[in-house]
Design a protein around this motif. Sequence first.
Motif, PDB file in Angstrom:
ATOM      1  N   SER A  33       0.865  -1.164   0.000  1.00  0.00           N
ATOM      2  CA  SER A  33       0.000   0.000   0.000  1.00  0.00           C
ATOM      3  C   SER A  33       0.904   1.216   0.000  1.00  0.00           C
ATOM      4  N   ALA A  49      -3.345  10.606   2.437  1.00  0.00           N
ATOM      5  CA  ALA A  49      -4.088   9.685   1.581  1.00  0.00           C
ATOM      6  C   ALA A  49      -3.326   8.385   1.460  1.00  0.00           C
ATOM      7  N   ILE A  51      -3.477   4.357  -0.679  1.00  0.00           N
ATOM      8  CA  ILE A  51      -4.073   3.497  -1.695  1.00  0.00           C
ATOM      9  C   ILE A  51      -3.516   2.097  -1.517  1.00  0.00           C
ATOM     10  N   THR A  57      -8.947   3.293  -1.459  1.00  0.00           N
ATOM     11  CA  THR A  57      -8.334   4.556  -1.067  1.00  0.00           C
ATOM     12  C   THR A  57      -8.958   5.115   0.206  1.00  0.00           C
ATOM     13  N   TYR A  59      -8.742   8.965   2.604  1.00  0.00           N
ATOM     14  CA  TYR A  59      -8.237  10.332   2.681  1.00  0.00           C
ATOM     15  C   TYR A  59      -8.518  10.925   4.056  1.00  0.00           C
ATOM     16  N   THR A  68      -6.739  13.400  -4.983  1.00  0.00           N
ATOM     17  CA  THR A  68      -6.925  12.039  -5.486  1.00  0.00           C
ATOM     18  C   THR A  68      -5.582  11.331  -5.538  1.00  0.00           C
ATOM     19  N   SER A  70      -3.408   8.005  -6.698  1.00  0.00           N
ATOM     20  CA  SER A  70      -3.441   6.946  -7.699  1.00  0.00           C
ATOM     21  C   SER A  70      -2.063   6.300  -7.780  1.00  0.00           C
TER      22      SER A  70
END
Length: 126
Positions: A33, A49, A51, A57, A59, A68, A70
Motif C-alpha cells: 500500500s 491519503a 491506496i 483509497t 483520505y 486524489t 493513484s
Amino acid sequence: QVQLVESGGGLVQAGDSLRLSCAASGRSIGSYSMGWFRQAPGKEREFVAGISQILLTKYTDSVKGRFTISRDNAKNTVYLQMNSLKPEDTAVYYCSADKNWVLGSRWSPTSDFGSWGQGTQVTVSS
C-alpha cells in the motif's frame, strides 16, 4: 538504491492544482500500500491519503473531494492530484509504503524503501 523520491511541489495560489509524484527505485511497489503524508512547520507529520494494493483509497477529512491518490505499478510511481488548494495545505509532502495496511488500520511505514525521503515542498499563497 532502494528509495522513494517525491517531486512535483511548488508555489501556487489558492484554488490552483498540483500533481505530486513518488517514484520508487530498487523495489517494486506492487505488493505495498502506498500513501502520502505531509508536515507543516511546527506540526507533526500527518496522513493525507493512502491506496492499497487493490486500489482501495482513504483520505484525511480535510482533503476529501479535492485530492486524489493513484498508482501506476508499471511505472513504479504513486501520484497525488491536488485540486482547489488552500493555504492550509502548505507543507512538505512525503510518500510512504506499508506492507500490511488495510482501510481502517493505522499506517505503519515499512523500512523496505529506506527511511523518509526528502519530500517535496508545497506552498499555497492566499
